[in-house]
Scaffold this active site. Structure first.
Site, PDB file in Angstrom:
ATOM      1  N   LYS A  71      15.865 128.260 -51.545  1.00 14.49           N
ATOM      2  CA  LYS A  71      14.433 128.577 -52.016  1.00 14.49           C
ATOM      3  C   LYS A  71      13.705 127.944 -50.733  1.00 14.49           C
ATOM      4  O   LYS A  71      14.292 127.015 -50.179  1.00 14.49           O
ATOM      5  CB  LYS A  71      13.672 127.691 -52.885  1.00 14.49           C
ATOM      6  N   SER A 146       7.152 129.220 -59.573  1.00 12.61           N
ATOM      7  CA  SER A 146       7.032 129.558 -57.937  1.00 12.61           C
ATOM      8  C   SER A 146       8.387 129.896 -57.136  1.00 12.61           C
ATOM      9  O   SER A 146       8.327 130.673 -56.181  1.00 12.61           O
ATOM     10  CB  SER A 146       6.484 128.328 -57.045  1.00 12.61           C
ATOM     11  N   SER A 170       8.794 125.629 -62.351  1.00 12.38           N
ATOM     12  CA  SER A 170       9.104 126.619 -61.358  1.00 12.38           C
ATOM     13  C   SER A 170      10.476 127.286 -61.423  1.00 12.38           C
ATOM     14  O   SER A 170      10.939 128.163 -60.422  1.00 12.38           O
ATOM     15  CB  SER A 170       8.444 126.335 -59.997  1.00 12.38           C
TER      16      SER A 170
END
Ligand code: GLN
Length: 483
Positions: A71, A146, A170
């Site tokens: 990420k 997210s 997330s």
């Protein structure tokens, strides 16, 4: 033999050991697949072919040559790390995050960085400066957020595993909406060093994978004490991958009434009821429990998380990091315009709320009150875990929603995390495991345990996978097919 993008870590490891393909060939094939998917999924912000090739050539260690995506909230030395924001759009960190260092040291190969909501604020990956990510199960729908890029990438076979971060859901929410496994370990289990801060008392790094076994292998490698993170837990990390085969006989599983109340989509609820029946058939005992303060989780989170964010994000001032406006007239102008230009709407909304709840005169009414209720929520969990070993329920209220469906209504968007936020407030580990389909779209079963019981959660998820095979359901997605 199945195609490389369909194989899990264990199968890829066997192929590498047998000389069926090299680590470089594997990385190149997956990067080509990622590139072909980019126009549809937009899952990556930065592919890293050179870093991947160099790591693949040099790889040694227990996970040597196995590919991973990170990420874009994790700092990667020499590879830009944007956190989904224009503010850090061109920022190239001079160091690697603690978890990246550990995974590199084990021989893993970084294929690139994944798209995400700006500063990890969102539930749909639509707040990213780099555009939304699409769900490989249905390109008109969101992948969740997210960590939407990581979840979509693993579901679409761009990488077998990816890292994520979970402040309020997330990892678990996008894992559920993309039909994969996602685990958020205990607060402090994995290092926050070099993980760009959102809400420091809630932020936790974790993993996406297509099976509990793969998640266990990566989590046990990336976890552990890091003196550079002041809240890192100084406790040994068990070999989660060696605990997966324990039978579930005698396990007490709590079913919290609040997770099955109004708001839960009927078909999603039916999948979760079926999942609980499977766990029962494996020898677990279901116990009805209550987490009475559940209704306060979303309001408490949306005081505490913005408060911490407003403090953490004050470092982006146009002076030290990231975006700087053109031709500043004076210091005030430099800071104001750099921040107005560099941050998107949702981030500005959070900073504004956070500054408000921390301001003199409102601090007691909002921030302090939220901290008190947070303590009561922790006590709800303590009481529940006197009765049960694991808590089980839905990860989300419904399957993935359409792009744009909730972007104009922040409260509707915030309610996405209604079942996931409690585990962050209490700091306990939680995972989402695939629980089947609703109208052709995946939903997730959430498992929550007491602090440092990641091994047991992965064990339950693995047994559930073996009994149902839900984790083997794949989207009917071919990169470039929609173009
Ligand atoms: N959706 C939540 C938020 O917008 C949680 C995000 C997260 O876990 N990073 O804050």
């Amino acid at each position: 033999m199945s195609a490389l993008h369909e194989r899990d870590l264990v199968a890829l490891q066997a192929g590498l050991a047998a000389g069926e393909f090299s680590a470089e060939e594997l990385a190149a094939e997956l990067l080509a697949r990622a590139q072909a998917s980019q126009g549809e999924l937009n899952a990556l912000v930065t592919p890293a072919p050179e870093r991947a090739a160099a790591q693949a050539r040099a790889a040694t260690g227990p996970l040597a040559g196995l590919p991973i995506l990170h990420k874009d909230i994790f700092c990667t030395q020499g590879l830009r790390s944007t956190c989904g924001s224009k503010m850090l759009g061109e920022w190239v960190p001079p160091y690697d995050a603690g978890i990246v260092q550990r995974l590199d040291a084990a021989g893993m190969v970084t294929l690139g960085k994944t798209n995400m909501d700006e500063f990890a604020m969102g539930s749909s990956n639509e707040t990213s400066h780099f555009g939304p990510v699409r769900n490989p199960w249905d390109l008109s729908r969101v992948p969740g957020g997210s960590s939407g890029g990581s979840a979509a990438a693993v579901a679409a076979g761009l990488a077998p595993v990816a890292t994520g971060s979970d402040t309020g859901g997330s990892i678990r929410q996008p894992a559920a909406l993309c039909g994969i496994t996602g685990i958020k370990p205990t607060y402090g289990r994995a290092s926050r060093y070099g993980m760009i801060a959102f809400a420091s008392s809630l932020d936790q790094a974790g993993v996406f994978a297509r099976s509990a076994r793969d998640a266990a292998l990566v989590l046990e490698t990336m976890s552990g004490f890091d003196p550079r993170d002041s809240t890192s837990a100084d406790a040994p990390v068990p070999r989660y991958s060696e605990q997966l085969d324990q039978p579930l006989a005698g396990l007490r599983i709590g079913r919290p009434a609040e997770f099955f109340a109004a708001g839960l989509d009927a078909q999603t609820g039916a999948r979760i009821d079926e999942a609980l029946a499977v766990l029962e058939s494996l020898g677990a005992t279901l116990v009805d429990i209550s987490l009475p303060r559940m209704e306060h989780c979303v309001p408490v989170y949306y005081v505490i998380a913005p408060a911490e964010a407003s403090s953490n994000l004050s470092r982006y001032d146009g002076v030290r990091f990231g975006h700087r406006c053109a031709d500043p007239q004076n210091l005030d102008d430099l800071i104001t315009r750099s921040r107005s230009e560099g941050f998107g709407r949702e981030v500005q909304r959070r900073i504004t709320i956070g500054t408000y709840v921390l301001s003199q005169g409102y601090y007691d009414a909002y921030y302090l009150q939220a901290q008190r209720v947070r303590r009561l929520i922790c006590e709800d969990f303590d009481r529940a875990f006197e009765q049960v070993d694991v808590i089980a329920g839905p990860t989300t209220q419904a399957p993935a929603f359409g792009l744009g469906a909730k972007t104009e209504d922040p409260v509707a968007m915030y309610l996405n995390d209604i079942y996931t936020i409690a585990a962050n407030l209490a700091g306990v580990p939680a995972l989402s495991t695939p629980a089947g389909l609703v109208d052709g779209l995946p939903v997730g079963l959430q498992l929550i345990g007491p602090a440092f019981t990641e091994g047991r959660l992965l064990n339950v998820a693995h047994q559930f996978e073996q009994a149902t095979g839900h984790h083997q359901l794949r989207p009917d997605y071919t990169p470039g097919g929609a173009q």
